[in-house]
Design a protein around this motif. Structure first.
Motif, PDB file in Angstrom:
ATOM      1  N   THR A 140       0.854  -1.172   0.000  1.00 16.80           N
ATOM      2  CA  THR A 140       0.000   0.000   0.000  1.00 16.80           C
ATOM      3  C   THR A 140       0.894   1.226   0.000  1.00 16.80           C
ATOM      4  O   THR A 140       2.117   1.117   0.089  1.00 16.80           O
ATOM      5  N   LYS A 141       0.291   2.388  -0.111  1.00  9.05           N
ATOM      6  CA  LYS A 141       1.066   3.625  -0.130  1.00  9.05           C
ATOM      7  C   LYS A 141       1.172   4.198   1.279  1.00  9.05           C
ATOM      8  O   LYS A 141       0.217   4.147   2.059  1.00  9.05           O
ATOM      9  N   TYR A 142       2.351   4.735   1.555  1.00  6.86           N
ATOM     10  CA  TYR A 142       2.649   5.320   2.862  1.00  6.86           C
ATOM     11  C   TYR A 142       3.042   6.784   2.689  1.00  6.86           C
ATOM     12  O   TYR A 142       3.369   7.226   1.587  1.00  6.86           O
ATOM     13  N   LEU A 143       3.039   7.499   3.807  1.00  5.16           N
ATOM     14  CA  LEU A 143       3.550   8.862   3.817  1.00  5.16           C
ATOM     15  C   LEU A 143       5.005   8.826   4.276  1.00  5.16           C
ATOM     16  O   LEU A 143       5.304   8.379   5.385  1.00  5.16           O
ATOM     17  N   PHE A 144       5.896   9.259   3.431  1.00 10.48           N
ATOM     18  CA  PHE A 144       7.317   9.380   3.769  1.00 10.48           C
ATOM     19  C   PHE A 144       7.606  10.838   4.093  1.00 10.48           C
ATOM     20  O   PHE A 144       7.042  11.742   3.469  1.00 10.48           O
ATOM     21  N   TYR A 145       8.478  11.063   5.050  1.00 11.09           N
ATOM     22  CA  TYR A 145       8.801  12.446   5.397  1.00 11.09           C
ATOM     23  C   TYR A 145      10.272  12.584   5.766  1.00 11.09           C
ATOM     24  O   TYR A 145      10.919  11.642   6.226  1.00 11.09           O
ATOM     25  N   ASN A 146      10.796  13.776   5.515  1.00  7.23           N
ATOM     26  CA  ASN A 146      12.186  14.100   5.811  1.00  7.23           C
ATOM     27  C   ASN A 146      12.257  14.645   7.237  1.00  7.23           C
ATOM     28  O   ASN A 146      11.835  15.767   7.505  1.00  7.23           O
ATOM     29  N   LYS A 147      12.776  13.829   8.155  1.00  7.72           N
ATOM     30  CA  LYS A 147      12.804  14.209   9.569  1.00  7.72           C
ATOM     31  C   LYS A 147      13.595  15.492   9.794  1.00  7.72           C
ATOM     32  O   LYS A 147      13.217  16.326  10.637  1.00  7.72           O
ATOM     33  N   LYS A 148      14.659  15.672   9.068  1.00  5.48           N
ATOM     34  CA  LYS A 148      15.501  16.854   9.233  1.00  5.48           C
ATOM     35  C   LYS A 148      14.741  18.117   8.845  1.00  5.48           C
ATOM     36  O   LYS A 148      14.798  19.128   9.549  1.00  5.48           O
ATOM     37  N   GLY A 154      10.403  23.206  12.953  1.00  5.90           N
ATOM     38  CA  GLY A 154       9.810  23.206  14.284  1.00  5.90           C
ATOM     39  C   GLY A 154       8.632  22.266  14.417  1.00  5.90           C
ATOM     40  O   GLY A 154       7.808  22.409  15.322  1.00  5.90           O
ATOM     41  N   ILE A 155       8.554  21.277  13.526  1.00  3.55           N
ATOM     42  CA  ILE A 155       7.464  20.304  13.548  1.00  3.55           C
ATOM     43  C   ILE A 155       7.961  19.043  14.240  1.00  3.55           C
ATOM     44  O   ILE A 155       8.972  18.457  13.843  1.00  3.55           O
ATOM     45  N   SER A 156       7.253  18.612  15.269  1.00  7.34           N
ATOM     46  CA  SER A 156       7.745  17.519  16.106  1.00  7.34           C
ATOM     47  C   SER A 156       7.281  16.132  15.685  1.00  7.34           C
ATOM     48  O   SER A 156       7.887  15.129  16.063  1.00  7.34           O
ATOM     49  N   LYS A 157       6.206  16.035  14.900  1.00  4.02           N
ATOM     50  CA  LYS A 157       5.726  14.707  14.500  1.00  4.02           C
ATOM     51  C   LYS A 157       5.027  14.781  13.153  1.00  4.02           C
ATOM     52  O   LYS A 157       4.576  15.846  12.710  1.00  4.02           O
ATOM     53  N   ALA A 158       4.954  13.623  12.513  1.00  2.00           N
ATOM     54  CA  ALA A 158       4.326  13.548  11.196  1.00  2.00           C
ATOM     55  C   ALA A 158       2.824  13.833  11.301  1.00  2.00           C
ATOM     56  O   ALA A 158       2.204  13.568  12.329  1.00  2.00           O
ATOM     57  N   PRO A 159       2.228  14.364  10.254  1.00  2.00           N
ATOM     58  CA  PRO A 159       0.787  14.673  10.277  1.00  2.00           C
ATOM     59  C   PRO A 159      -0.067  13.411  10.316  1.00  2.00           C
ATOM     60  O   PRO A 159       0.316  12.369   9.777  1.00  2.00           O
ATOM     61  N   TYR A 180       9.010  23.082  -3.003  1.00  2.00           N
ATOM     62  CA  TYR A 180       7.779  22.293  -3.114  1.00  2.00           C
ATOM     63  C   TYR A 180       7.844  21.145  -2.100  1.00  2.00           C
ATOM     64  O   TYR A 180       8.508  20.126  -2.337  1.00  2.00           O
ATOM     65  N   PRO A 181       7.177  21.272  -0.977  1.00  2.00           N
ATOM     66  CA  PRO A 181       7.276  20.256   0.083  1.00  2.00           C
ATOM     67  C   PRO A 181       6.685  18.891  -0.278  1.00  2.00           C
ATOM     68  O   PRO A 181       7.082  17.877   0.299  1.00  2.00           O
ATOM     69  N   LEU A 182       5.733  18.839  -1.207  1.00  2.00           N
ATOM     70  CA  LEU A 182       5.048  17.586  -1.521  1.00  2.00           C
ATOM     71  C   LEU A 182       5.408  17.078  -2.915  1.00  2.00           C
ATOM     72  O   LEU A 182       5.499  17.868  -3.863  1.00  2.00           O
ATOM     73  N   VAL A 183       5.557  15.766  -3.029  1.00  2.00           N
ATOM     74  CA  VAL A 183       5.752  15.151  -4.343  1.00  2.00           C
ATOM     75  C   VAL A 183       4.931  13.866  -4.421  1.00  2.00           C
ATOM     76  O   VAL A 183       4.847  13.110  -3.456  1.00  2.00           O
ATOM     77  N   TRP A 184       4.292  13.676  -5.570  1.00  2.00           N
ATOM     78  CA  TRP A 184       3.389  12.534  -5.779  1.00  2.00           C
ATOM     79  C   TRP A 184       3.640  11.917  -7.160  1.00  2.00           C
ATOM     80  O   TRP A 184       4.266  12.542  -8.013  1.00  2.00           O
ATOM     81  N   SER A 185       3.062  10.749  -7.409  1.00  2.00           N
ATOM     82  CA  SER A 185       3.102  10.130  -8.747  1.00  2.00           C
ATOM     83  C   SER A 185       1.739  10.312  -9.394  1.00  2.00           C
ATOM     84  O   SER A 185       0.866   9.450  -9.277  1.00  2.00           O
ATOM     85  N   TRP A 186       1.590  11.451 -10.097  1.00  2.00           N
ATOM     86  CA  TRP A 186       0.296  11.821 -10.671  1.00  2.00           C
ATOM     87  C   TRP A 186       0.295  11.798 -12.193  1.00  2.00           C
ATOM     88  O   TRP A 186      -0.501  12.481 -12.833  1.00  2.00           O
ATOM     89  N   SER A 187       1.182  11.040 -12.796  1.00  2.00           N
ATOM     90  CA  SER A 187       1.160  10.925 -14.253  1.00  2.00           C
ATOM     91  C   SER A 187      -0.157  10.279 -14.673  1.00  2.00           C
ATOM     92  O   SER A 187      -0.820   9.608 -13.874  1.00  2.00           O
ATOM     93  N   GLN A 188      -0.534  10.487 -15.930  1.00  2.00           N
ATOM     94  CA  GLN A 188      -1.786   9.926 -16.421  1.00  2.00           C
ATOM     95  C   GLN A 188      -1.608   8.421 -16.616  1.00  2.00           C
ATOM     96  O   GLN A 188      -1.392   7.920 -17.708  1.00  2.00           O
ATOM     97  N   SER A 189      -1.734   7.712 -15.507  1.00  2.00           N
ATOM     98  CA  SER A 189      -1.518   6.273 -15.472  1.00  2.00           C
ATOM     99  C   SER A 189      -2.227   5.735 -14.234  1.00  2.00           C
ATOM    100  O   SER A 189      -2.883   6.488 -13.504  1.00  2.00           O
ATOM    101  N   PHE A 260       7.821  15.740   1.945  1.00  2.00           N
ATOM    102  CA  PHE A 260       6.854  14.643   2.050  1.00  2.00           C
ATOM    103  C   PHE A 260       6.709  13.961   0.694  1.00  2.00           C
ATOM    104  O   PHE A 260       6.783  14.609  -0.354  1.00  2.00           O
ATOM    105  N   ALA A 261       6.449  12.663   0.726  1.00  2.00           N
ATOM    106  CA  ALA A 261       6.169  11.913  -0.492  1.00  2.00           C
ATOM    107  C   ALA A 261       5.212  10.779  -0.165  1.00  2.00           C
ATOM    108  O   ALA A 261       5.225  10.238   0.940  1.00  2.00           O
ATOM    109  N   VAL A 262       4.382  10.443  -1.133  1.00  2.00           N
ATOM    110  CA  VAL A 262       3.488   9.295  -0.996  1.00  2.00           C
ATOM    111  C   VAL A 262       3.983   8.235  -1.968  1.00  2.00           C
ATOM    112  O   VAL A 262       4.093   8.484  -3.167  1.00  2.00           O
ATOM    113  N   ASN A 263       4.300   7.048  -1.438  1.00  2.00           N
ATOM    114  CA  ASN A 263       4.865   6.013  -2.307  1.00  2.00           C
ATOM    115  C   ASN A 263       4.708   4.640  -1.661  1.00  2.00           C
ATOM    116  O   ASN A 263       4.253   4.514  -0.527  1.00  2.00           O
TER     117      ASN A 263
END
Length: 414
Positions: A140-148, A154-159, A180-189, A260-263
């Motif tokens: 399934t797809k998860y939310l990945f995030y850059n802890k650094k 100043g954000i202490s935990k993932a949304p 651009y904080p967010l990246v997704w796979s939104w190609s027409q596929s 952030f990325a969804v993958n």
């Protein structure tokens, strides 16, 4: 290398005690996917163990991009050199059953095996009360995030909600940490359908109602597309996401160009590998968020199975090959890019070692997997919806207009 050889030897030993080598030289042809989940090298190593245990069997493997997989299976059906074993997506059994492309293997799967494999994984190979293969990839797809980056903002935990994700992304953008904080796979596929389904499920939407009529144009389905469009308008989502596949997402996130990325599962260990990523050690993973007062988390069923084609001339050997690839020892030996389908594997400390965060997220995500529609005309429906989503993302049509037109077109399908 030493560990790989030991693993190979162990798998060969298991196979030799469980089956006899075939007396006549047989060539199997197998079709796999060349992206996400198991790597080509993983599958080659698994296959090498099978061939060592069965020296008179030669497996010819072919790897293609996911987008080519479906048509390869269909077009090869009546070919003289068709495949014996194919990897297929959870969304295809209805169509493949209708046209008789896969062998019904229901009588080869005992109750013990059924009980030992994750329930959600069985939906990958089941249609109309029959089984057309063995589950192999549960994903399934998860939310990945850059802890650094989150720490710098100043954000202490993932949304935990999609609204909170947008808020955190705006903070990161406003602080100039990344454009651009967010990246997704939104190609027409099918990739964009998977991200859309994840959002739709979080927001309480449905693709179809009980009468198989489209309802994605309203409620949670509409809100999901509006969220996607708004994230572009606000400058939170990388606009190149409209052309990106999952590998593009991995490369963008791993190069530090997104917070952030969804993958899929496979990105976790690759993004944490210093040879593959500039942000290794800073990668976090969480279940895809939910929506306030609607859901705790969201997930799409992206699982895949292995089946024997109905035209295979070597069905018994092909089934033995599938049993090998899907066996618990083999899956546990290659659990860094794709998690096993076996329930007890999740209690194995060797599987959890080094990927504790992933397994924690998986327990939530795999339990929340939302299915895409099970219907023989799904490919046509998906293509219609892909176009509608792309039109909205490009701004050529409003979400409401795009989805209403798609719903009308889907209503005309059988």
């Amino acid at each position: 290398m030493k560990k790989s050889k030991m693993l190979l030897a162990a798998m060969v030993g298991t196979l030799l005690t469980g089956s006899q080598a075939y007396a006549e030289k047989t060539q199997l042809s197998a079709l796999f996917m060349a992206q996400a989940a198991y790597s080509e090298q993983d599958i080659e190593n698994m296959t090498e163990a099978f061939e060592k245990a069965n020296p008179n069997v030669d497996v010819k493997m072919e790897f293609v991009a996911y987008e080519a997989l479906h048509d390869k299976i269909v077009l090869s059906h009546n070919a003289s050199d068709g495949y014996d074993v194919v990897l297929f997506d959870v969304i295809w059994p209805a169509e493949f059953a209708r046209y008789g492309l896969l062998t019904d293997v229901s009588d080869k799967i005992d109750n013990s095996t059924k009980a030992d494999i994750l329930e959600g994984a069985w939906t990958t190979v089941e249609y109309g009360g029959k089984y057309y293969g063995m589950p192999w990839i549960v994903d399934t797809k998860y939310l990945f995030y850059n802890k650094k980056m989150l720490s710098e903002a100043g954000i202490s935990k993932a949304p935990v909600t999609w609204a909170e994700l947008a808020s955190q992304a705006k903070i990161i953008k406003d602080k100039g940490i990344v454009e651009y904080p967010l990246v997704w796979s939104w190609s027409q596929s099918e990739a964009v359908i998977c991200d859309y389904a994840t959002l739709l499920s979080a927001m309480g939407g449905e693709f179809l109602d009980g009468n198989e009529k489209p309802v994605f144009q309203q409620g949670g389905g509409l809100h999901a597309l509006e969220y996607m469009v708004d994230s572009i308008k606000m400058g939170l989502t990388n606009p190149n996401s409209r052309e990106y596949s999952e590998e593009d997402v991995r490369r963008t996130f791993s190069s530090g160009q997104a917070a952030f990325a969804v993958n899929w599962t496979y990105m976790y260990n690759l993004a944490n590998d210093p040879k593959e990523s500039s942000i290794a050690g800073h990668v976090g993973i969480a279940p895809a968020p939910g929506a306030a007062n609607i859901s705790k988390a969201s997930a799409v069923n992206g699982s895949m199975g292995l089946g024997v084609t109905s035209n295979s001339k070597n069905k018994d050997i092909a089934w033995d090959y599938i049993k090998h690839l899907t066996s618990q020892p083999v899956q546990e030996g290659f659990a860094k890019l794709s998690l096993p389908v076996w329930k007890s594997s999740y209690d194995n400390p060797e599987i959890a070692k080094g990927q504790e965060e992933l397994l924690k997220a998986a327990k939530v995500g795999l339990a929340a997997m939302y299915p895409r529609p099970t219907k023989a005309s799904y490919q046509e429906m998906s293509s219609i919806l892909q176009v509608a989503i792309q039109e909205a993302l490009l701004g050529t049509k409003a979400p409401t207009e795009a989805l209403n037109e798609a719903a009308d077109a889907v209503s005309d399908l059988d």
